[in-house]
Scaffold this active site. Structure first.
Site, short mmCIF file in Angstrom:
data_model
loop_
_atom_site.label_atom_id
_atom_site.label_comp_id
_atom_site.label_asym_id
_atom_site.label_seq_id
_atom_site.Cartn_x
_atom_site.Cartn_y
_atom_site.Cartn_z
N ASN A 1 0.88 -1.17 0.00
CA ASN A 1 0.00 0.00 0.00
C ASN A 1 0.92 1.22 0.00
OD1 ASN A 1 -1.76 2.07 0.60
ND2 ASN A 1 -2.68 1.06 2.40
N ARG B 1 -2.77 -1.78 -3.30
CA ARG B 1 -3.88 -0.84 -3.15
C ARG B 1 -3.65 0.28 -4.15
NH1 ARG B 1 -5.51 2.56 2.22
NH2 ARG B 1 -7.40 3.48 1.38
N HIS C 1 -12.31 4.69 -0.15
CA HIS C 1 -12.36 3.77 1.00
C HIS C 1 -13.12 2.48 0.67
CE1 HIS C 1 -11.73 7.38 3.89
NE2 HIS C 1 -10.61 6.72 3.75
N HIS D 1 -16.45 5.15 8.13
CA HIS D 1 -14.99 4.92 8.16
C HIS D 1 -14.37 6.25 8.59
CE1 HIS D 1 -11.06 3.32 6.49
NE2 HIS D 1 -10.82 4.60 6.67
N GLY E 1 -11.16 7.80 9.97
CA GLY E 1 -9.73 7.77 10.30
C GLY E 1 -9.18 9.14 10.01
N ASN E 2 -7.89 9.22 9.63
CA ASN E 2 -7.38 10.52 9.18
C ASN E 2 -8.14 10.97 7.95
OD1 ASN E 2 -5.40 11.43 11.00
ND2 ASN E 2 -4.07 9.77 10.31
N GLY E 3 -8.36 10.02 7.04
CA GLY E 3 -9.32 10.24 5.96
C GLY E 3 -10.65 9.72 6.48
N ARG F 1 -8.31 17.51 6.03
CA ARG F 1 -9.07 17.90 4.84
C ARG F 1 -10.41 18.53 5.23
NH1 ARG F 1 -8.76 12.21 1.90
NH2 ARG F 1 -7.03 11.66 3.25
N ARG G 1 -7.12 12.46 19.81
CA ARG G 1 -6.64 12.34 21.20
C ARG G 1 -6.08 13.66 21.70
NH1 ARG G 1 -3.63 6.94 19.38
NH2 ARG G 1 -3.51 8.31 17.58
N GLY H 1 -13.32 5.88 14.48
CA GLY H 1 -14.54 5.08 14.62
C GLY H 1 -14.37 3.94 15.61
N GLU H 2 -13.18 3.31 15.62
CA GLU H 2 -12.98 2.14 16.48
C GLU H 2 -12.59 2.51 17.91
OE1 GLU H 2 -10.20 -0.61 14.59
OE2 GLU H 2 -11.06 -0.11 12.65
N GLU I 1 -7.89 -3.28 5.27
CA GLU I 1 -7.84 -3.16 3.80
C GLU I 1 -6.81 -4.13 3.22
OE1 GLU I 1 -7.40 0.77 4.96
OE2 GLU I 1 -8.94 1.57 3.63
P1 ADP Z 1 -5.52 6.55 8.42
O1 ADP Z 1 -6.63 7.19 7.64
O2 ADP Z 1 -4.23 7.33 8.38
O3 ADP Z 1 -5.36 5.06 8.17
P2 ADP Z 1 -6.45 5.73 11.06
O4 ADP Z 1 -7.64 4.94 10.64
O5 ADP Z 1 -5.27 5.01 11.60
O6 ADP Z 1 -5.99 6.74 9.92
O7 ADP Z 1 -6.95 6.81 12.16
C1 ADP Z 1 -6.03 7.65 12.78
C2 ADP Z 1 -6.76 8.59 13.72
O8 ADP Z 1 -7.57 7.84 14.63
C3 ADP Z 1 -5.85 9.40 14.61
O9 ADP Z 1 -5.40 10.57 13.97
C4 ADP Z 1 -6.75 9.73 15.78
O10 ADP Z 1 -7.50 10.88 15.48
C5 ADP Z 1 -7.70 8.56 15.84
N1 ADP Z 1 -7.41 7.64 16.97
C6 ADP Z 1 -6.61 6.56 16.95
N2 ADP Z 1 -6.59 5.97 18.18
C7 ADP Z 1 -7.41 6.70 18.97
C8 ADP Z 1 -7.82 6.62 20.36
N3 ADP Z 1 -7.39 5.63 21.14
N4 ADP Z 1 -8.67 7.56 20.82
C9 ADP Z 1 -9.11 8.55 20.02
N5 ADP Z 1 -8.77 8.67 18.72
C10 ADP Z 1 -7.94 7.77 18.20
#
Ligand code: ADP
Length: 400
Positions: free
Chosen positions: A14, A99, A187, A214, A216-218, A247, A291, A336-337, A385
């Site tokens: 990836n 990917r 995604h 989904h 995450g950062n994205g 973004r 965080r 999300g997780e 992924e």
């Molecule tokens: P990417 O899109 O880069 O794959 P991820 O899915 O790894 O991103 O998500 C990263 C983001 O998830 C971090 O920038 C943070 O905002 C959030 N994150 C990760 N762990 C935690 C946590 N334990 N508590 C709150 N937010 C978290």
């Protein structure tokens, strides 16, 4: 690799703008087991390499000093393979899955990479200039390292090709759609992974109306019905939809015209602003990381989290409307997780849809976080992924 897995493995790559993530899967019969994963980060600056085993334990790590840094994706791949080769213990790499962010309108499933496919993927670079060239660099580097080994491209856009014209089009004269200006969505590998896993665990979820977030950062959300994408928040590019780490998400196009014409901003500066200086980072003035924003607790931090939650909540309602209701809301990816506080903010006010959180289950990041007996299930599932790409690669080599 364990003795029974000695003979065959799949490599998943990836390639991002400054990173090369990888995962190795042992092929056991018709199944897959992940053995290793890791990444080279900060390629082109101060590269950092790490490699983990299947349990997540770090088994190799290296920070490269200036002067000894591997060059580009090719150099990164050499370091990765140098670390993996002794661990592979003679296993044959049967295929390499990649990917690739953009498959355009035509590529609605994974494909075996050929010269003709590479030409097609290069033609899509203008649609994803920040990602596609790096994805292709990863493919070229792998082809040089593994001549003759099948390479398979899996697309972030492919899962959304089941959407109707109404969902995929912009309200522009049709000639723009015909020249490829449409909502591609991204995604897709994550959504496909979640949809397949849910179907495997409960056939009713396979037929259900799902809204998957989904985050995450994205970040994007997708309405899935019967395992197929019906609508999604990202559009022509990965800028559209909800706000993200850096973004902006959806913006009135008039704002961009105003920035160009009245504020005399250059398009490159606007692109930098919208991709790198907006979203949670831009609004909070603190960080893109939830965080750090939660810990800061400033007024701007609160405003950023509230806005993020408001926009995600609004999209959940809109996506539920796009498929005539919702049977389950699924949270996935880093925020999300893990970010229970963000999930609480998002779900506050979704009671009218039958969505209420069980506060204890939510704080504990349990797989099921909805209130018992509610009509809509609220779930947390880990997305993977790389595993989705490996499954596609295995299916393709098995079908050859
Ligand atoms: P990417 O899109 O880069 O794959 P991820 O899915 O790894 O991103 O998500 C990263 C983001 O998830 C971090 O920038 C943070 O905002 C959030 N994150 C990760 N762990 C935690 C946590 N334990 N508590 C709150 N937010 C978290």
């Amino acid at each position: 690799m364990s003795p029974e897995a000695k003979t065959a493995a799949l490599l998943v790559l990836n390639a991002g703008s400054s990173s090369l993530k990888f995962a190795v899967f042992a092929v056991e019969g018709r199944g897959l087991t992940q053995r290793y994963d890791g990444q080279m980060e900060s390629i082109g600056a101060a590269p950092h390499f790490n490699l983990r085993d299947a349990a997540g334990a770090r088994i190799a790590e290296r920070q490269f000093a200036a002067g000894e840094a591997p060059k580009g994706h090719e150099g990164a791949l050499s370091v990765i393979l140098g670390a993996l080769t002794p661990l592979l213990d003679g296993a044959t790499i049967r295929a390499i899955g990649h990917r690739v962010v953009h498959g355009g309108r035509d590529l609605s499933a994974p494909v075996m990479i050929t010269d003709a496919i590479m030409a097609k993927l290069r033609a899509l670079v203008p649609l994803a200039p920040l990602h596609q060239p790096h994805n292709l660099a990863g493919i070229e580097a792998a082809a040089r390292h593994f001549p003759g080994v099948p390479q398979i491209a899996c697309f972030d856009t492919a899962f959304h090709r089941t959407q109707s014209y109404a969902a995929a089009s912009f309200a522009l004269p049709p000639r723009f759609f015909d020249q490829g200006i449409l909502r591609y969505g991204f995604h897709g590998l994550s959504y496909e992974y979640i949809a397949r896993r849910l179907e495997a665990e409960d056939a009713a979820l396979g037929r259900a109306r799902l809204v998957v977030a989904h985050l995450g950062n994205g970040a994007s959300l997708c309405a899935i019905e019967g395992g197929q994408s019906r609508a999604t928040t990202m559009g022509f590019t990965a800028l559209d939809g909800v706000p993200m780490g850096t973004r902006s998400g959806q913006l009135d196009p008039g704002v961009v015209l105003h920035m160009l014409d009245s504020l005399q901003m250059k398009s490159a500066d606007i692109a930098h602003l919208l991709y790198h200086e907006s979203g949670l980072k831009g609004m909070s003035g603190i960080s893109q990381d939830v965080r750090a924003i939660e810990a800061a607790g400033t007024e701007a931090a609160e405003a950023a989290l509230d806005h993020f939650a408001f926009r995600v909540r609004r999209e959940i309602g809109a996506l539920a409307a796009s498929i005539g209701g919702i049977d389950a809301l699924v949270f996935t990816a880093g925020i999300g997780e893990n970010a229970h506080g963000v999930r609480t903010r998002i779900c506050a006010g979704l009671g009218f849809l039958g969505i209420h959180l069980d506060p204890e289950a939510n704080v504990a990041n349990c797989p099921e976080i909805g209130r018992t007996g509610d009509p809509v299930r609220v779930l947390i599932r880990h997305t993977d992924e790389e595993a989705m790409i490996a499954e596609h690669a295995l299916a393709m080599i098995n079908s050859c």
